[in-house]
Scaffold this active site. Structure first.
Site, mmCIF file in Angstrom:
data_model
loop_
_atom_site.group_PDB
_atom_site.id
_atom_site.type_symbol
_atom_site.label_atom_id
_atom_site.label_comp_id
_atom_site.label_asym_id
_atom_site.label_seq_id
_atom_site.Cartn_x
_atom_site.Cartn_y
_atom_site.Cartn_z
ATOM 1 C CG HIS A 1 27.056 42.800 45.297
ATOM 2 N ND1 HIS A 1 26.453 43.930 44.778
ATOM 3 C CD2 HIS A 1 26.382 42.497 46.432
ATOM 4 C CE1 HIS A 1 25.470 44.311 45.584
ATOM 5 N NE2 HIS A 1 25.399 43.450 46.583
ATOM 6 N NE ARG A 2 25.512 36.376 39.758
ATOM 7 C CZ ARG A 2 24.333 36.249 39.194
ATOM 8 N NH1 ARG A 2 24.102 36.830 38.027
ATOM 9 N NH2 ARG A 2 23.381 35.553 39.775
ATOM 10 C CD GLN B 1 22.196 39.624 53.082
ATOM 11 O OE1 GLN B 1 21.504 40.569 52.716
ATOM 12 N NE2 GLN B 1 22.578 39.487 54.327
ATOM 13 N NE ARG C 1 37.521 19.661 52.039
ATOM 14 C CZ ARG C 1 37.974 19.292 50.842
ATOM 15 N NH1 ARG C 1 38.033 20.188 49.855
ATOM 16 N NH2 ARG C 1 38.358 18.062 50.617
ATOM 17 N NE ARG D 1 23.508 43.827 48.809
ATOM 18 C CZ ARG D 1 22.719 42.757 48.893
ATOM 19 N NH1 ARG D 1 21.733 42.746 49.765
ATOM 20 N NH2 ARG D 1 22.907 41.721 48.089
ATOM 21 C CG ASN E 1 34.949 48.114 39.064
ATOM 22 O OD1 ASN E 1 33.981 48.848 39.299
ATOM 23 N ND2 ASN E 1 34.874 47.117 38.187
#
Length: 244
Positions: A85-86, A81, A96, A184, A173
């Site tokens: 937020h890119r 989720q 891994r 959210r 930012n």
């Protein structure tokens, strides 16, 4: 190992963020040199000016301030989720390179959803046993694949659940954070990311109150935007935001 709870820590924030934002804003409307603007900014508190900028919607200048959080005790479902937020940077514990614990009856760290806890001790025990079973599946695949570190962990992890815990460091930012909180912190958000968002909001308010004074779900500073899916608890949400 086993059940863990969410913890959010503010690791870093832009030094003198209010001065930097005020400088950026004043530069837009001044022909003075940057050093002269900087000197004028440093001579007085910029709290009210920052509040005015936010109220005016002059949001591009607040992008100069950034905040970095350490987030622990969250699930891989949460990871899916928050990475939507890119306009944020993420560093995440790797499944891994970091194998899951394989000692006796211990399990990997995991999250227990509150709705399962509300069902009572028997339900929680059943859930815990399911986590233990998945740990045993994981151990079995690690062994069959040669127990050779990352080359086996990367395939064995496919049997691990969304509830497996992860840790991350996240930087956003101030403008993106306000957008994040609007979405959210809302009661319509999934419970886990909502809890993290409220913790982050408190940390931001403690660090830079003027920047985040009216931040939170849309209903905090205006009206609910969820239409017929509104939780109808705007007053409660506003009270919660006001207590931060």
């Amino acid at each position: 190992m086993g059940k863990v709870t969410t913890k959010v820590t503010l690791l870093r924030s832009t030094y003198n963020a209010e001065e930097l934002i005020a400088m950026a804003a004043k530069l837009c409307y001044s022909d003075a040199g940057i050093e002269i603007i900087q000197e004028g900014i440093a001579k007085k508190d910029q709290g009210e000016y920052i509040k005015m900028l936010v109220d005016m919607g002059h949001m591009s200048v607040i992008e100069h301030a950034s905040f970095t959080f350490g987030i622990e005790g969250v699930s891989r479902a949460f990871l899916a989720q928050i990475t939507r937020h890119r306009l944020a940077s993420f560093s995440v514990k790797s499944q891994r390179y970091v194998g899951q614990v394989r000692q006796n009856e211990e399990t990997f760290n995991y999250i227990v959803p509150p709705q399962i806890e509300k069902l009572g001790d028997e339900a929680v025990e059943e859930y815990n046993n399911q986590m233990l079973a998945m740990q045993q599946w994981y151990n079995g695949w690690v062994e069959r694949l040669g127990d050779a570190g990352e080359s086996t962990f990367e395939d064995a992890r496919f049997v691990l659940p969304n509830g497996a815990e992860t840790k991350m460091i996240v930087t956003m930012n101030a403008r993106e954070l306000r957008h994040f909180f609007a979405i959210r912190c809302c009661n319509r958000a999934q419970w886990e990311i909502r809890e993290v968002a409220w913790q982050m909001l408190k940390l931001c308010k403690d660090n830079a109150r003027e920047l985040f004074e009216n931040a939170g779900p849309n209903c905090v500073g205006g009206k609910c935007t969820e239409g017929n899916k509104s939780c109808m608890k705007q007053n409660q949400v506003r009270e919660r935001a006001g207590r931060l």
